[in-house]
Design a protein around this motif. Structure first.
Motif, PDB file in Angstrom:
ATOM      1  N   MET A 172      13.277  22.787 -27.497  1.00  0.00           N
ATOM      2  CA  MET A 172      13.433  21.707 -29.012  1.00  0.00           C
ATOM      3  C   MET A 172      12.514  22.614 -29.779  1.00  0.00           C
ATOM      4  O   MET A 172      12.043  23.194 -30.030  1.00  0.00           O
ATOM      5  N   ALA A 173      13.172  21.001 -30.647  1.00  0.00           N
ATOM      6  CA  ALA A 173      12.895  21.260 -32.139  1.00  0.00           C
ATOM      7  C   ALA A 173      11.639  20.236 -32.730  1.00  0.00           C
ATOM      8  O   ALA A 173      11.835  19.052 -31.953  1.00  0.00           O
ATOM      9  N   LEU A 213      16.480  11.497 -30.545  1.00  0.00           N
ATOM     10  CA  LEU A 213      15.821  12.949 -30.137  1.00  0.00           C
ATOM     11  C   LEU A 213      14.499  12.745 -29.340  1.00  0.00           C
ATOM     12  O   LEU A 213      14.625  14.211 -28.965  1.00  0.00           O
ATOM     13  N   ARG A 214      13.429  12.203 -29.441  1.00  0.00           N
ATOM     14  CA  ARG A 214      12.426  12.341 -28.151  1.00  0.00           C
ATOM     15  C   ARG A 214      13.160  11.881 -26.934  1.00  0.00           C
ATOM     16  O   ARG A 214      13.080  12.277 -26.542  1.00  0.00           O
ATOM     17  N   ASP A 232      10.524  17.013 -30.102  1.00  0.00           N
ATOM     18  CA  ASP A 232       9.286  16.347 -31.697  1.00  0.00           C
ATOM     19  C   ASP A 232       9.392  16.103 -32.919  1.00  0.00           C
ATOM     20  O   ASP A 232      10.105  17.113 -33.732  1.00  0.00           O
ATOM     21  N   VAL A 233       9.182  14.836 -32.992  1.00  0.00           N
ATOM     22  CA  VAL A 233       9.288  13.986 -34.463  1.00  0.00           C
ATOM     23  C   VAL A 233       8.721  13.409 -35.352  1.00  0.00           C
ATOM     24  O   VAL A 233       7.504  12.638 -34.696  1.00  0.00           O
ATOM     25  N   GLU A 271      11.346  22.313 -38.704  1.00  0.00           N
ATOM     26  CA  GLU A 271      12.155  23.285 -38.527  1.00  0.00           C
ATOM     27  C   GLU A 271      13.727  22.592 -38.785  1.00  0.00           C
ATOM     28  O   GLU A 271      14.230  23.333 -39.706  1.00  0.00           O
ATOM     29  N   MET A 272      13.689  21.846 -38.987  1.00  0.00           N
ATOM     30  CA  MET A 272      15.118  21.094 -39.260  1.00  0.00           C
ATOM     31  C   MET A 272      14.517  19.271 -39.564  1.00  0.00           C
ATOM     32  O   MET A 272      13.504  19.139 -39.739  1.00  0.00           O
ATOM     33  N   GLY A 273      15.296  18.873 -40.548  1.00  0.00           N
ATOM     34  CA  GLY A 273      15.343  17.774 -40.835  1.00  0.00           C
ATOM     35  C   GLY A 273      16.526  16.710 -41.629  1.00  0.00           C
ATOM     36  O   GLY A 273      17.851  17.235 -40.701  1.00  0.00           O
TER      37      GLY A 273
END
Length: 152
Positions: free
Chosen positions: A1-2, A23-24, A29-30, A60-62
């Motif tokens: 997971m990112a 996402l959660r 992890d947000v 890692e990403m947005g």
């Protein structure tokens, strides 16, 4: 997971909140960079906040959301190391990862419904950079803005 940084202005906060919850639920992890309500705010502030988290490796990403996904992408793209792309469907989400090595997805709450946004976001996160012929093109994009011209 990112680990994913997420941000939105007032015109995108409802979709951002739905996507953060999604996402959660998927186990990501947000880091929620705001905004958190309907009061009028400026999208460049939130595009920059997300972009800085990605550029520094804190995420890692947005994920960025505004009314159209365009203005917030323009702001995020001012941060060196960030390649933010406005997407409208799963195909553009997949191709921007595969061909452009995008690391920030931008969506427009006024243009994309929540279910399509979830599908596009999942596609974006699952896709990967194809490298090969795309490497020199992405390098040219990254070289367009000299790092010394951007304030930390």
């Amino acid at each position: 997971m990112a680990r994913i940084a997420a941000g939105a202005d007032h015109a995108g906060v409802q979709l951002k909140d739905e996507l953060v919850a999604h996402l959660r639920d998927l186990g990501h992890d947000v880091v929620d960079c705001g905004t958190h309500g309907p009061d009028r705010v400026d999208y460049p502030d939130f595009g920059e906040a997300v972009a800085r988290k990605v550029a520094t490796g804190e995420a890692e990403m947005g994920l960025c959301v505004c009314g159209t996904g365009i203005g917030i992408a323009m702001a995020a793209n001012k941060v060196p190391g960030v390649r933010a792309a406005t997407v409208h469907d799963v195909t553009s989400a997949r191709l921007t990862r595969e061909h452009n090595d995008a690391n920030v997805i931008c969506l427009g709450e006024r243009l994309v419904g929540p279910e399509l946004a979830k599908d596009a976001l999942e596609t974006f996160l699952e896709a990967s950079f194809e490298e090969g012929r795309h490497i020199p093109r992405v390098a040219k994009i990254d070289a367009l803005l000299p790092k010394e011209e951007v304030a930390p």
